[in-house]
Enzyme design. Structure first.
Site, PDB file in Angstrom:
ATOM      1  N   GLU A   1       0.830  -1.214   0.000  1.00 38.68           N
ATOM      2  CA  GLU A   1       0.000   0.000   0.000  1.00 38.68           C
ATOM      3  C   GLU A   1       0.863   1.262   0.000  1.00 38.68           C
ATOM      4  O   GLU A   1       0.484   2.283  -0.588  1.00 38.68           O
ATOM      5  CB  GLU A   1      -0.955  -0.026   1.191  1.00 38.68           C
ATOM      6  CG  GLU A   1      -2.061  -1.071   1.011  1.00 38.68           C
ATOM      7  CD  GLU A   1      -2.982  -1.167   2.205  1.00 38.68           C
ATOM      8  OE1 GLU A   1      -4.125  -0.705   2.114  1.00 38.68           O
ATOM      9  OE2 GLU A   1      -2.548  -1.715   3.240  1.00 38.68           O
TER      10      GLU A   1
ATOM     11  N   GLU B   1      -4.512  -9.079   3.747  1.00 41.86           N
ATOM     12  CA  GLU B   1      -5.135  -8.691   5.017  1.00 41.86           C
ATOM     13  C   GLU B   1      -6.391  -9.492   5.364  1.00 41.86           C
ATOM     14  O   GLU B   1      -6.688  -9.714   6.541  1.00 41.86           O
ATOM     15  CB  GLU B   1      -5.486  -7.195   4.993  1.00 41.86           C
ATOM     16  CG  GLU B   1      -4.303  -6.258   5.153  1.00 41.86           C
ATOM     17  CD  GLU B   1      -3.644  -5.899   3.829  1.00 41.86           C
ATOM     18  OE1 GLU B   1      -2.842  -4.954   3.812  1.00 41.86           O
ATOM     19  OE2 GLU B   1      -3.925  -6.579   2.811  1.00 41.86           O
TER      20      GLU B   1
END
Length: 732
Positions: free
Chosen positions: A115, A135
């Protein structure tokens, strides 16, 4: 251990190199974010800086956000421990920066690490970098803008696939998809990344703020069609967990209302999901699995594992052939011994079929399958055992037979050879009773199918040497199993804990509860098979033999049911002959067999348990509890008797060995989520009503009375962090 750090060096070319450092994978510790922001702000202020390159130290970009913080939140309930990265750093500091930022990626960029790269204005990588947003496997969603930026770079279908299935891709695939701008050699990485950053600054390359892009999303109608399919898929693959649908909702918000709106919603949902039971369970399993490799008095003695090059397997049946498959796939030479040419040929063909199955599924190349078979040999005697480093006995569950085998191999095998048994229930002291080598005798309990199931229970007696335990742990890791060291008792850890499972289900059937309803309740909870389909799979002969072992060892808590004997008398043996509680036909799913209803009625008549001859009224939740609370109770006894090193080991073992839902944290962790007081009170009530089968263990009784969890924290370094650093963390 080195402290997490962020450093910055400005070169003569005007490029500031910002480096993340937190060995071994540069996990993004909470303390690194303020430092990262500070370095970026300094780079933007300085006149001698034209552009920025972000990288990781030691050949790895970043393995993602430090999930120790999740564990702290689960212990304190304080979600304010989560840093403000999504807006404050990823958007304001990086993406909207006045100077371009290029990510130079080596090794891996996962989760929060990827990210950070997505928030940069370009991404340059070396070959074979692992890229992904895993995640969801921890019960949350990407929380630093990943749900918004990944679809804008690679398109909605592929982005959803990567997030929903926690799938990683290589940098080469990332380049084709548009995630990576260029793949270059390691020697060229910094040179290319620096030049790329300067080219953006001087407008020779486009300055792309990913959050503003919409060209890869498609029309709203197309996007909604993709999202609808994704939702349907999520409901099928994960009906009991919230993060899949939440992730899709957040993606949709960004498509409809814009990327920045999506980022705000993502941050809110991410913080909510961190505190859910699903995240607690998955994070617990994650940490627990890393703890099982620490075995007191074995791994802390400075011993070095010996090299196991050749393993002899006695028995080429279902288990023996599966174990052989796992070993040859990891380049360990195997000789399989059988009692007749027919049995040996059948065993070798089963191994070949196992490999073919992996090739067909794309999990193995034909070349590797062929090479694996070259190190496999069959034998009808012990002549090939003379240079074996390990023997694994996988014969039928018969004590005199096993004693005879171990007495024979002790005389033939070299003095260093590990003597292992794959028994699933029999006491190892009985197995080795007629030998003088109890220090070499150990249990290597694989779960079926052995080449697929990840758990390896390593069973030690009081006499098993630490060296032998360490050697088998090492072999387990080499063949890609998760080894859990357990103590010696009937059933060991997993089978011992689950021995009340089928008994409780049969008891409910004899109380008038629909058999197929029980299986449905259990599978809806998250186990892949209900107790009756599981019994069909193992076969009724095995069920009877195992019941005899357990009833001899634990006569105070067994329940008699005539059901299995009646099924066998009716000519049924489950999946083995296609006729059990379910009908098994090739190419179709098992179907409930209505013709067993007279057998069930006969079982109820003999058991004579139904009050006034009428079925009991019971809810699905009560069925679930009556089947699984006795399993939790037996798990408590496994811990109390020291069969496992720590309670969390049993949680890992039940997840990997019985496919207990990982999102519920394993058997005892689920007991804690339900509440030990409720488990204890329910069992106490049933024991008074139905007998000692339900009698609460002392371990459960004590913890319920004192309000202590069944699984106390096994992560002392985390407790220390919480106690010592909590105030400091909040102040940052």
């Amino acid at each position: 251990m080195a402290e997490p750090s962020i450093t910055m060096e400005v070169g003569n070319d005007g490029v500031a190199l910002i480096t993340m450092s937190n060995p071994p994978v540069n996990a993004l510790a909470r303390s690194m974010f303020p430092a990262m922001k500070s370095k970026f702000e300094e780079a933007m202020r300085r006149n001698d800086v034209k552009a920025v390159v972000l990288t990781g130290k030691g050949g790895r970009f970043s393995g993602g956000f430090d999930i120790n913080v999740f564990e702290m939140i689960h212990k304190t309930g304080d979600t304010s421990l989560l840093p403000d990265v999504s807006v404050d750093i990823a958007v304001n500091t990086m993406e909207d920066a006045k100077k371009p930022i290029v990510a130079a990626i080596e090794g891996l960029a996962l989760g929060g690490g990827l990210e950070m790269a997505l928030a940069s204005h370009a991404r340059i990588a070396v070959p074979k970098v692992q890229l992904g947003l895993p995640e969801l496997s921890l019960g949350v969603i990407p929380g630093f803008g990943g749900t918004q930026r990944l679809p804008r770079l690679i398109g909605l279908p592929k982005a959803i696939e990567m997030m929903l299935f926690s799938k990683t891709i290589t940098s080469e695939e990332g380049e084709k998809l548009g995630l990576i701008d260029a793949v270059v050699s390691p020697n060229e990485l910094m040179k290319v990344a620096r030049k790329w950053a300067l080219d953006i600054a001087e407008r020779r390359k486009p300055w792309i703020r990913t959050l503003h892009r919409t060209d890869r999303i498609g029309s709203l109608a197309e996007a909604r069609s993709v999202l609808k399919s994704a939702r349907e898929q999520a409901k099928k693959i994960a009906p009991n967990t919230p993060q899949q649908l939440a992730c899709i909702d957040v993606i949709e918000d960004g498509i409809i209302h814009g990327g920045y709106s999506g980022v705000l919603k993502e941050d809110k949902v991410f913080r909510e999901l961190v505190a859910t039971d699903t995240a607690k369970g998955l994070v617990h399993v994650f940490f627990s699995q890393r703890l099982i490799s620490k075995v007191p008095n074995v791994t802390d003695r400075g011993l070095k594992p010996r090299n196991v090059k050749k393993v002899a397997i006695i028995g080429g049946g279902l288990m023996g052939s599966g174990i052989a498959t796992a070993l040859i796939l990891s380049n360990i030479h195997v000789v399989v011994k059988e009692i007749s040419p027919e049995y040996l040929q059948k065993g070798i063909k089963t191994i070949e079929a196992n490999l073919r199955g992996l090739v067909v599924k794309g999990k193995l190349t034909q070349d590797k399958a062929n090479k694996a078979l070259l190190i496999l040999k069959g034998s009808l005697d012990y002549s090939d055992f003379k240079d074996a480093d390990m023997v694994i006995e996988a014969a039928v569950e018969n004590v005199p037979l096993k004693q005879k085998i171990f007495s024979e191999i002790e005389k033939i095998c070299p003095a260093h050879c590990i003597l292992a048994t794959n028994t699933s229930t029999i006491d190892l002291n009985l197995v080795g009773e007629k030998t003088r080598s109890m220090d070499r005798i150990i249990g290597a309990h694989f779960f079926s199918p052995a080449h697929v199931m990840p758990l390896l229970e390593i069973v030690r007696t009081e006499k098993t040497s630490p060296q032998v335990i360490l050697d088998l742990m090492t072999v387990g890791k080499i063949i890609k199993k998760v080894p859990v060291v357990v103590g010696n008792c009937t059933g060991f850890a997993v089978n011992r804990a689950f021995f009340p499972y089928v008994q409780a289900a049969q008891f409910l059937v004899n109380l008038g509860v629909d058999l197929f309803r029980i299986d449905r309740v259990i599978t809806n909870f998250g186990l892949p098979l209900g107790p009756f389909q599981l019994q069909d799979l193992s076969g009724y002969g095995v069920a009877t033999a195992v019941w005899k072992e357990f009833s001899a060892s634990f006569p105070d808590r067994v329940l008699f049911s005539p059901l299995v004997d009646l099924m066998r008398k009716n000519g049924r043996d489950g999946k083995n002959n296609g006729r059990g509680y379910y009908i098994y036909e090739k190419g179709s799913r098992p179907k409930p067999d209505p013709s067993i209803l007279p057998i069930i009625e006969e079982s109820r008549r003999i058991a004579n348990l139904m009050p006034s001859g009428k079925p009991i009224a019971i809810s699905d939740q009560q069925i679930l509890e009556m089947v699984l609370f006795p399993v939790v109770n037996e798990g408590c006894r496994v811990v109390e008797e020291g069969i496992v090193v720590r309670p969390s080991d049993l949680n890992v073992a039940t997840v990997l060995g019985m496919s207990f839902p990982s999102y519920r944290g394993g058997l005892l962790f689920w007991g804690d989520l339900v509440g030990p007081k409720h488990v204890y009170a329910s069992l106490k009530k049933w024991s008074e009503q139905y007998g000692d089968f339900f009698k609460p263990s002392k371990y459960l009784e004590e913890r319920a009375a004192k309000g202590i969890p069944l699984v106390r924290s096994q992560f002392p370094f985390l407790i220390l962090l919480v106690e010592v650093n909590l105030k400091w963390l909040k102040s940052q």
